[in-house]
Scaffold this motif. Structure first.
Motif: not given
Length: 163
Positions: A42-45, A76-77, A123-126, A34-39
């Motif tokens: 997520v939008n830029a992904r 993104g490598k 990016e992983l919220g950690v 489970h990953v809680s990314r900042p909004p």
């Protein structure tokens, strides 16, 4: 973006295998982290080119002992492959049924190690030192739950010599 695959012959007595579990296991939601990314992440992904190659990259990693991913700077490598394609499917997690271990990502210079570890942790919220760590000469921050370790090329060479 190019994938270069090289099948390396392994001796029958070798206990090492770089094969990932079957794709059906990789896609099983109970194995995913489970990953809680900042909004904003997520939008830029979806704008990151390598995201569109997720299936192809996972299949290449599953079917080959060596896979080299070559692409433009910023595709993104370094940041996406370890976190999206491997960490999220459970590779490198100590709590995953897919196998434990740490994903090692090398960078040529210590500043790049610090920067990429910080970016992936964000990016992983950690926090750096939890699931994402780093190791450079005379400095390391790797916690017990570390799944992705960014390191300099020299650290990797030293690790390989010791093991």
């Amino acid at each position: 973006m190019h994938l270069m695959q090289d099948k390396v012959e392994e001796s029958p007595e070798s206990s090492y295998s770089s094969k990932l579990p079957a794709p059906s296991i990789l896609k099983d939601p109970k194995n995913r982290q489970h990953v809680s990314r900042p909004p904003e992440v997520v939008n830029a992904r979806s704008d990151i080119p390598i995201i569109r190659m997720e299936q192809e990259i996972l299949e290449a990693i599953n079917e080959n002992s060596t896979v080299i991913i070559r692409g433009e700077t910023g595709c993104g490598k370094t940041t996406k492959v370890p976190q999206v394609f491997l960490y999220e499917v459970g590779i490198g997690s100590s709590v995953s049924p897919l196998g434990s271990g740490i994903l090692g990502v090398t960078q040529p210079h210590r500043i790049a190690v610090y920067a990429t570890a910080s970016r992936v942790a964000y990016e992983l919220g950690v926090s750096v030192g939890e699931e994402v760590g780093y190791q450079v000469r005379y400095d390391k921050k790797i916690g017990k739950s570390c799944s992705i370790n960014f390191m300099t090329d020299g650290i990797l060479l030293r690790e390989l010599q010791v093991s």
